[in-house]
Design a protein around this motif. Structure first.
Motif, PDB file in Angstrom:
ATOM      1  N   GLU A  36       0.826  -1.194   0.000  1.00  0.00           N
ATOM      2  CA  GLU A  36       0.000   0.000   0.000  1.00  0.00           C
ATOM      3  C   GLU A  36       0.870   1.258   0.000  1.00  0.00           C
ATOM      4  OE1 GLU A  36      -3.488   2.030   2.733  1.00  0.00           O
ATOM      5  OE2 GLU A  36      -2.858  -0.025   3.126  1.00  0.00           O
ATOM      6  N   ARG A  37       1.960   1.234   0.761  1.00  0.00           N
ATOM      7  CA  ARG A  37       2.869   2.379   0.802  1.00  0.00           C
ATOM      8  C   ARG A  37       3.483   2.632  -0.575  1.00  0.00           C
ATOM      9  NH1 ARG A  37       8.202   3.433   1.341  1.00  0.00           N
ATOM     10  NH2 ARG A  37       8.726   1.242   1.295  1.00  0.00           N
ATOM     11  N   GLN A  38       3.862   1.571  -1.266  1.00  0.00           N
ATOM     12  CA  GLN A  38       4.429   1.733  -2.601  1.00  0.00           C
ATOM     13  C   GLN A  38       3.413   2.308  -3.574  1.00  0.00           C
ATOM     14  OE1 GLN A  38       5.941  -2.163  -3.480  1.00  0.00           O
ATOM     15  NE2 GLN A  38       7.792  -1.867  -2.272  1.00  0.00           N
ATOM     16  N   GLY A  39       2.159   1.937  -3.432  1.00  0.00           N
ATOM     17  CA  GLY A  39       1.110   2.507  -4.276  1.00  0.00           C
ATOM     18  C   GLY A  39       0.963   4.004  -4.049  1.00  0.00           C
ATOM     19  N   TYR A  40       1.036   4.430  -2.784  1.00  0.00           N
ATOM     20  CA  TYR A  40       0.961   5.853  -2.486  1.00  0.00           C
ATOM     21  C   TYR A  40       2.155   6.597  -3.069  1.00  0.00           C
ATOM     22  CZ  TYR A  40      -2.927   5.251   0.765  1.00  0.00           C
ATOM     23  OH  TYR A  40      -4.143   4.990   1.317  1.00  0.00           O
ATOM     24  N   ILE A  41       3.328   5.982  -3.054  1.00  0.00           N
ATOM     25  CA  ILE A  41       4.521   6.616  -3.621  1.00  0.00           C
ATOM     26  C   ILE A  41       4.362   6.811  -5.121  1.00  0.00           C
ATOM     27  CG2 ILE A  41       6.966   6.229  -4.115  1.00  0.00           C
ATOM     28  CD1 ILE A  41       7.180   4.927  -1.348  1.00  0.00           C
ATOM     29  N   VAL A  42       3.849   5.798  -5.817  1.00  0.00           N
ATOM     30  CA  VAL A  42       3.662   5.897  -7.263  1.00  0.00           C
ATOM     31  C   VAL A  42       2.649   6.987  -7.598  1.00  0.00           C
ATOM     32  CG1 VAL A  42       2.738   4.679  -9.277  1.00  0.00           C
ATOM     33  CG2 VAL A  42       4.347   3.538  -7.758  1.00  0.00           C
ATOM     34  N   MET A  43       1.554   7.026  -6.863  1.00  0.00           N
ATOM     35  CA  MET A  43       0.536   8.040  -7.131  1.00  0.00           C
ATOM     36  C   MET A  43       1.068   9.447  -6.838  1.00  0.00           C
ATOM     37  SD  MET A  43      -2.042   6.812  -8.534  1.00  0.00           S
ATOM     38  CE  MET A  43      -3.040   8.273  -8.444  1.00  0.00           C
ATOM     39  N   SER A  44       1.836   9.582  -5.787  1.00  0.00           N
ATOM     40  CA  SER A  44       2.413  10.883  -5.453  1.00  0.00           C
ATOM     41  C   SER A  44       3.366  11.339  -6.549  1.00  0.00           C
ATOM     42  CB  SER A  44       3.149  10.792  -4.118  1.00  0.00           C
ATOM     43  OG  SER A  44       3.835  11.977  -3.849  1.00  0.00           O
ATOM     44  N   ALA A  45       4.185  10.420  -7.049  1.00  0.00           N
ATOM     45  CA  ALA A  45       5.122  10.772  -8.120  1.00  0.00           C
ATOM     46  C   ALA A  45       4.368  11.177  -9.388  1.00  0.00           C
ATOM     47  CB  ALA A  45       6.055   9.596  -8.410  1.00  0.00           C
ATOM     48  N   ALA A  46       3.329  10.440  -9.720  1.00  0.00           N
ATOM     49  CA  ALA A  46       2.555  10.767 -10.923  1.00  0.00           C
ATOM     50  C   ALA A  46       1.868  12.123 -10.787  1.00  0.00           C
ATOM     51  CB  ALA A  46       1.520   9.675 -11.191  1.00  0.00           C
ATOM     52  N   MET A  47       1.315  12.396  -9.626  1.00  0.00           N
ATOM     53  CA  MET A  47       0.638  13.682  -9.422  1.00  0.00           C
ATOM     54  C   MET A  47       1.639  14.837  -9.479  1.00  0.00           C
ATOM     55  SD  MET A  47      -2.716  13.118  -8.679  1.00  0.00           S
ATOM     56  CE  MET A  47      -3.173  14.504  -7.706  1.00  0.00           C
ATOM     57  N   ASN A  48       2.797  14.651  -8.861  1.00  0.00           N
ATOM     58  CA  ASN A  48       3.798  15.718  -8.875  1.00  0.00           C
ATOM     59  C   ASN A  48       4.380  15.930 -10.270  1.00  0.00           C
ATOM     60  OD1 ASN A  48       3.585  16.453  -6.177  1.00  0.00           O
ATOM     61  ND2 ASN A  48       4.988  14.850  -5.544  1.00  0.00           N
ATOM     62  N   TYR A  49       4.553  14.852 -11.031  1.00  0.00           N
ATOM     63  CA  TYR A  49       5.043  14.992 -12.402  1.00  0.00           C
ATOM     64  C   TYR A  49       4.048  15.794 -13.233  1.00  0.00           C
ATOM     65  CZ  TYR A  49       6.212  13.978 -17.198  1.00  0.00           C
ATOM     66  OH  TYR A  49       6.510  14.107 -18.523  1.00  0.00           O
ATOM     67  N   GLY A  50       2.774  15.456 -13.091  1.00  0.00           N
ATOM     68  CA  GLY A  50       1.747  16.155 -13.860  1.00  0.00           C
ATOM     69  C   GLY A  50       1.707  17.635 -13.538  1.00  0.00           C
ATOM     70  N   GLU A  51       1.787  17.979 -12.267  1.00  0.00           N
ATOM     71  CA  GLU A  51       1.767  19.387 -11.881  1.00  0.00           C
ATOM     72  C   GLU A  51       3.029  20.104 -12.356  1.00  0.00           C
ATOM     73  OE1 GLU A  51       1.015  19.818  -7.726  1.00  0.00           O
ATOM     74  OE2 GLU A  51      -0.841  18.675  -7.827  1.00  0.00           O
ATOM     75  N   GLY A  52       4.162  19.438 -12.283  1.00  0.00           N
ATOM     76  CA  GLY A  52       5.410  20.054 -12.722  1.00  0.00           C
ATOM     77  C   GLY A  52       5.480  20.217 -14.225  1.00  0.00           C
ATOM     78  N   ALA A  53       4.962  19.244 -14.957  1.00  0.00           N
ATOM     79  CA  ALA A  53       5.020  19.298 -16.414  1.00  0.00           C
ATOM     80  C   ALA A  53       4.095  20.367 -16.987  1.00  0.00           C
ATOM     81  CB  ALA A  53       4.664  17.933 -17.007  1.00  0.00           C
ATOM     82  N   LEU A  54       3.041  20.691 -16.274  1.00  0.00           N
ATOM     83  CA  LEU A  54       2.105  21.696 -16.767  1.00  0.00           C
ATOM     84  C   LEU A  54       2.434  23.098 -16.265  1.00  0.00           C
ATOM     85  CD1 LEU A  54      -1.227  19.716 -16.372  1.00  0.00           C
ATOM     86  CD2 LEU A  54       0.126  20.068 -18.442  1.00  0.00           C
ATOM     87  N   GLY A  55       3.434  23.205 -15.423  1.00  0.00           N
ATOM     88  CA  GLY A  55       3.774  24.500 -14.850  1.00  0.00           C
ATOM     89  C   GLY A  55       4.586  25.369 -15.799  1.00  0.00           C
ATOM     90  N   ASP A  56       4.964  26.555 -15.323  1.00  0.00           N
ATOM     91  CA  ASP A  56       5.729  27.510 -16.125  1.00  0.00           C
ATOM     92  C   ASP A  56       7.218  27.449 -15.843  1.00  0.00           C
ATOM     93  OD1 ASP A  56       3.430  28.455 -17.297  1.00  0.00           O
ATOM     94  OD2 ASP A  56       3.087  29.957 -15.725  1.00  0.00           O
ATOM     95  N   GLY A  57       7.644  26.558 -15.004  1.00  0.00           N
ATOM     96  CA  GLY A  57       9.054  26.471 -14.634  1.00  0.00           C
ATOM     97  C   GLY A  57       9.889  25.767 -15.690  1.00  0.00           C
ATOM     98  N   TRP A  58      11.142  25.505 -15.323  1.00  0.00           N
ATOM     99  CA  TRP A  58      12.098  24.871 -16.217  1.00  0.00           C
ATOM    100  C   TRP A  58      11.607  23.495 -16.658  1.00  0.00           C
ATOM    101  CZ3 TRP A  58      15.252  20.501 -15.851  1.00  0.00           C
ATOM    102  CH2 TRP A  58      16.238  20.414 -16.812  1.00  0.00           C
ATOM    103  N   PHE A  59      11.095  22.693 -15.732  1.00  0.00           N
ATOM    104  CA  PHE A  59      10.628  21.354 -16.067  1.00  0.00           C
ATOM    105  C   PHE A  59       9.439  21.409 -17.019  1.00  0.00           C
ATOM    106  CE2 PHE A  59       8.218  17.439 -15.148  1.00  0.00           C
ATOM    107  CZ  PHE A  59       9.179  16.520 -15.549  1.00  0.00           C
ATOM    108  N   GLY A  60       8.556  22.364 -16.833  1.00  0.00           N
ATOM    109  CA  GLY A  60       7.416  22.515 -17.738  1.00  0.00           C
ATOM    110  C   GLY A  60       7.856  22.861 -19.147  1.00  0.00           C
TER     111      GLY A  60
END
Length: 87
Positions: A36-60
């Motif tokens: 269950e902990r590993q599932g939360y880690i994967v979901m957290s990474a996916a959510m953070n990637y999505g927010e970072g990729a859509l942002g205005d920063g360097w990663f976006g």
């Protein structure tokens, strides 16, 4: 020898089996919690990637450039194949 003396090995075996059962249940519960902990880690990474990729920063900006490159590559690849193999 009394009847109680005959029961002592059975009680010792029952205590050993109870300890083994409890250890097995603890191990199963620990494995469930880890999964269950590993599932939360994967979901957290996916959510953070999505927010970072859509942002205005360097990663976006890098993510947007990668998307444009892949679109251009996908459009140009059939033309290259036609030139290479049919002409």
């Amino acid at each position: 020898m009394t009847h109680m003396e005959n029961l002592q090995p059975n009680l010792d075996e029952q205590a050993r089996q109870d300890a083994r059962y409890n250890a097995a249940l603890t191990s199963i519960n620990r494995a469930k919690m880890e999964r269950e902990r590993q599932g939360y880690i994967v979901m957290s990474a996916a959510m953070n990637y999505g927010e970072g990729a859509l942002g205005d920063g360097w990663f976006g900006k890098v993510s947007h450039a990668a998307k444009l490159f892949m679109i251009a590559f996908t459009c140009a690849l059939p033309v290259v194949f036609v030139w290479a193999y049919l002409l």
